[in-house]
Design a protein around this motif. Structure first.
Motif, PDB file in Angstrom:
ATOM      1  N   TYR B 100     -56.951  27.381 -57.917  1.00  0.00           N
ATOM      2  CA  TYR B 100     -56.298  26.227 -58.504  1.00  0.00           C
ATOM      3  C   TYR B 100     -56.949  24.922 -58.057  1.00  0.00           C
ATOM      4  O   TYR B 100     -56.912  23.933 -58.754  1.00  0.00           O
ATOM      5  CB  TYR B 100     -54.840  26.183 -58.066  1.00  0.00           C
ATOM      6  N   GLU B 101     -57.538  24.919 -56.881  1.00  0.00           N
ATOM      7  CA  GLU B 101     -57.935  23.669 -56.237  1.00  0.00           C
ATOM      8  C   GLU B 101     -59.385  23.349 -56.546  1.00  0.00           C
ATOM      9  O   GLU B 101     -60.295  23.807 -55.882  1.00  0.00           O
ATOM     10  CB  GLU B 101     -57.676  23.782 -54.739  1.00  0.00           C
ATOM     11  N   GLN B 102     -59.562  22.570 -57.567  1.00  0.00           N
ATOM     12  CA  GLN B 102     -60.902  22.251 -58.038  1.00  0.00           C
ATOM     13  C   GLN B 102     -61.449  21.013 -57.345  1.00  0.00           C
ATOM     14  O   GLN B 102     -60.713  20.088 -57.027  1.00  0.00           O
ATOM     15  CB  GLN B 102     -60.874  22.041 -59.549  1.00  0.00           C
ATOM     16  N   TYR B 103     -62.762  21.010 -57.142  1.00  0.00           N
ATOM     17  CA  TYR B 103     -63.438  19.882 -56.515  1.00  0.00           C
ATOM     18  C   TYR B 103     -64.084  19.054 -57.623  1.00  0.00           C
ATOM     19  O   TYR B 103     -64.921  19.563 -58.376  1.00  0.00           O
ATOM     20  CB  TYR B 103     -64.490  20.378 -55.525  1.00  0.00           C
ATOM     21  N   PHE B 104     -63.701  17.801 -57.690  1.00  0.00           N
ATOM     22  CA  PHE B 104     -64.156  16.927 -58.762  1.00  0.00           C
ATOM     23  C   PHE B 104     -65.317  16.052 -58.323  1.00  0.00           C
ATOM     24  O   PHE B 104     -65.393  15.618 -57.163  1.00  0.00           O
ATOM     25  CB  PHE B 104     -63.014  16.008 -59.217  1.00  0.00           C
ATOM     26  N   GLY B 105     -66.190  15.755 -59.273  1.00  0.00           N
ATOM     27  CA  GLY B 105     -67.225  14.752 -59.061  1.00  0.00           C
ATOM     28  C   GLY B 105     -66.665  13.360 -59.303  1.00  0.00           C
ATOM     29  O   GLY B 105     -65.510  13.212 -59.715  1.00  0.00           O
ATOM     30  N   PRO B 106     -67.483  12.334 -59.085  1.00  0.00           N
ATOM     31  CA  PRO B 106     -67.014  10.945 -59.219  1.00  0.00           C
ATOM     32  C   PRO B 106     -66.874  10.485 -60.658  1.00  0.00           C
ATOM     33  O   PRO B 106     -66.294   9.432 -60.913  1.00  0.00           O
ATOM     34  CB  PRO B 106     -68.087  10.143 -58.485  1.00  0.00           C
ATOM     35  N   GLY B 107     -67.420  11.249 -61.588  1.00  0.00           N
ATOM     36  CA  GLY B 107     -67.270  10.910 -62.996  1.00  0.00           C
ATOM     37  C   GLY B 107     -68.445  10.120 -63.566  1.00  0.00           C
ATOM     38  O   GLY B 107     -69.194   9.471 -62.840  1.00  0.00           O
ATOM     39  N   THR B 108     -68.599  10.235 -64.874  1.00  0.00           N
ATOM     40  CA  THR B 108     -69.536   9.406 -65.647  1.00  0.00           C
ATOM     41  C   THR B 108     -68.716   8.642 -66.662  1.00  0.00           C
ATOM     42  O   THR B 108     -67.962   9.235 -67.440  1.00  0.00           O
ATOM     43  CB  THR B 108     -70.586  10.264 -66.387  1.00  0.00           C
ATOM     44  N   ARG B 109     -68.872   7.336 -66.645  1.00  0.00           N
ATOM     45  CA  ARG B 109     -68.194   6.522 -67.663  1.00  0.00           C
ATOM     46  C   ARG B 109     -69.073   6.442 -68.889  1.00  0.00           C
ATOM     47  O   ARG B 109     -70.187   5.911 -68.813  1.00  0.00           O
ATOM     48  CB  ARG B 109     -67.907   5.117 -67.127  1.00  0.00           C
ATOM     49  N   LEU B 110     -68.598   6.982 -69.989  1.00  0.00           N
ATOM     50  CA  LEU B 110     -69.330   6.947 -71.250  1.00  0.00           C
ATOM     51  C   LEU B 110     -68.727   5.867 -72.145  1.00  0.00           C
ATOM     52  O   LEU B 110     -67.522   5.879 -72.401  1.00  0.00           O
ATOM     53  CB  LEU B 110     -69.278   8.297 -71.962  1.00  0.00           C
TER      54      LEU B 110
END
Lengths: 114, 113
Positions: B100-110
């Protein structure tokens, strides 16, 4: 279709006091609940979780309470610190195709004042 | 501490153009995910990927979207012909197991103009 609802978009708390963030869900198939914390310009970070077989889970200053009959969970932060200021997302999961895909709420922005 | 990385941090493109968003998951993770968050709205699941194939996808993930793991480290999301409504933060996530516990990246703003 808001299966996971966080009805308070923001919450302001004094340092040292308790912060209580609330979350409601509608899908009775959800069996695992998570709280994620998100700072600006960063991705969500897992904070704490609870299985549907429990009603409370505690980790340091963070406690999550689950009320299955009310389909409600809450995150308590005590004592609150300025570094806790962030957006908190409630998420709920049900087993689908072998991967626990969470459904997120819209988030609550917590501001902890010094 | 190992982390998920994403590039670029911000991508501006014109409507109708193709974009590729890149992610490097945590090295020993096996399950990979893409999410998006339109400004002011909730984080929405797009697709999950395991063993070099899509395991789940949402209604948002239509024929304009594709994912690929071209080598042992990168995980990409391609949008073939961007629309204005594709403007959002796109997050990549990974897990070692069916967790359940996913590790997220910082994201890309498109931003699609």
């Amino acid at each position: 279709d808001q299966q996971v609802k966080q009805n308070s978009p923001s919450l302001s708390v004094q340092e040292g006091r308790i912060s209580i963030l609330n979350c409601d869900y509608t899908n009775s198939m959800f069996d695992y609940f998570l709280w994620y914390k998100k700072y600006p310009a960063e991705g969500p970070t897992f904070l704490i979780s609870i299985s549907s077989i429990k009603d409370k889970n505690e980790d340091g200053r963070f406690t999550v309470f689950l009320n299955k009959s009310a389909k409600h969970l809450s995150l308590h932060i005590v004592p609150s610190q300025p570094g806790d200021s962030a957006v908190y997302f409630c998420a709920a999961s049900a087993f689908q195709g072998g991967s626990y895909i969470p459904t997120f709420g819209r988030g609550t922005s917590l501001i902890v004042h010094p | 501490e190992p982390e998920v990385t994403q590039t670029p941090s911000h991508q501006v493109t014109q409507m109708g153009q193709e974009v590729i968003l890149r992610c490097v998951p945590i090295s020993n993770h096996l399950y990979f995910y893409w999410y998006r968050q339109i400004l002011g709205q909730k984080v929405e699941f797009l697709v999950s990927f395991y063993n070099n194939e899509i395991s789940e996808k949402s209604e948002i993930f239509d024929d304009q979207f594709s994912v690929e793991r071209p080598d042992g480290s990168n995980f990409t999301l391609k949008i073939r012909s961007t629309k204005l409504e594709d403007s959002a933060m796109y997050f990549c996530a990974s897990t070692m197991d069916r967790s359940y516990e996913q590790y997220f990246g910082p994201g890309t703003r498109l931003t699609v103009t």
